[in-house]
Design a protein around this motif. Structure first.
Motif, short mmCIF file in Angstrom:
data_model
loop_
_atom_site.label_atom_id
_atom_site.label_comp_id
_atom_site.label_asym_id
_atom_site.label_seq_id
_atom_site.Cartn_x
_atom_site.Cartn_y
_atom_site.Cartn_z
N HIS A 94 -14.36 -22.33 12.16
CA HIS A 94 -13.86 -23.08 13.31
C HIS A 94 -14.33 -22.66 14.64
O HIS A 94 -14.55 -23.26 15.57
CB HIS A 94 -12.58 -23.28 13.32
N LYS B 138 -8.21 -28.70 17.05
CA LYS B 138 -9.47 -28.82 17.72
C LYS B 138 -9.77 -28.84 18.91
O LYS B 138 -10.73 -28.03 19.42
CB LYS B 138 -10.16 -30.04 16.67
N LYS C 48 -9.49 -25.50 20.40
CA LYS C 48 -10.16 -24.49 19.79
C LYS C 48 -9.02 -23.34 19.39
O LYS C 48 -9.26 -22.15 19.62
CB LYS C 48 -11.45 -23.92 20.37
#
Length: 126
Positions: free
Chosen positions: A49, A14, A17
């Motif tokens: 995402h 995360k 990214k």
């Protein structure tokens, strides 16, 4: 399928990214449907995402996709990467990468081939 026959690993990072697909030795027993299913999950993950960076490690990839499935890949997965907002796609490729060309002309992101994991991460995270 047993764990020792695993075909791939997909992981999401995360903060960066970054979505990573690592092909494993189990790909020796895969068919084009397995290949397509994996790419669908990976591309859908990029969309979900909003991944800006993708890494595909093919050092242990053993399957030889048909021309038809490669055409499908160029049409479907590249479009999903574009819609996700991918900015960079790094490939970790076995051997000499100096003559490698981009995988698709329809891509809107930068793409490079690397012979080592360190080089790929260094370029991706610039």
């Amino acid at each position: 399928m047993t764990l020792s026959d695993a075909m791939h690993s997909i992981s999401w990072h995360k903060p960066e990214k970054l979505l990573i697909l690592t092909w494993l030795e189990g790909t020796e027993g895969m068919d084009d449907e397995d290949f397509r299913d994996t790419l669908e999950v990976f591309a859908d993950g990029a969309l979900h995402h909003r991944a800006e960076r993708l890494l595909i490690d093919v050092r242990e990839f053993r399957h030889r996709p048909s021309a038809e499935i490669l055409a499908w890949r160029d049409e479907v997965t590249v479009d999903k990467y574009n819609r996700a907002g991918v900015r960079r796609l790094a490939w970790i490729w076995p051997g000499d990468v100096s003559s490698m060309k981009p995988s698709s002309q329809a891509r809107t992101y930068d793409e490079r081939y690397h012979s080592s994991e360190d080089d790929a991460f260094s370029w991706l995270l610039q």
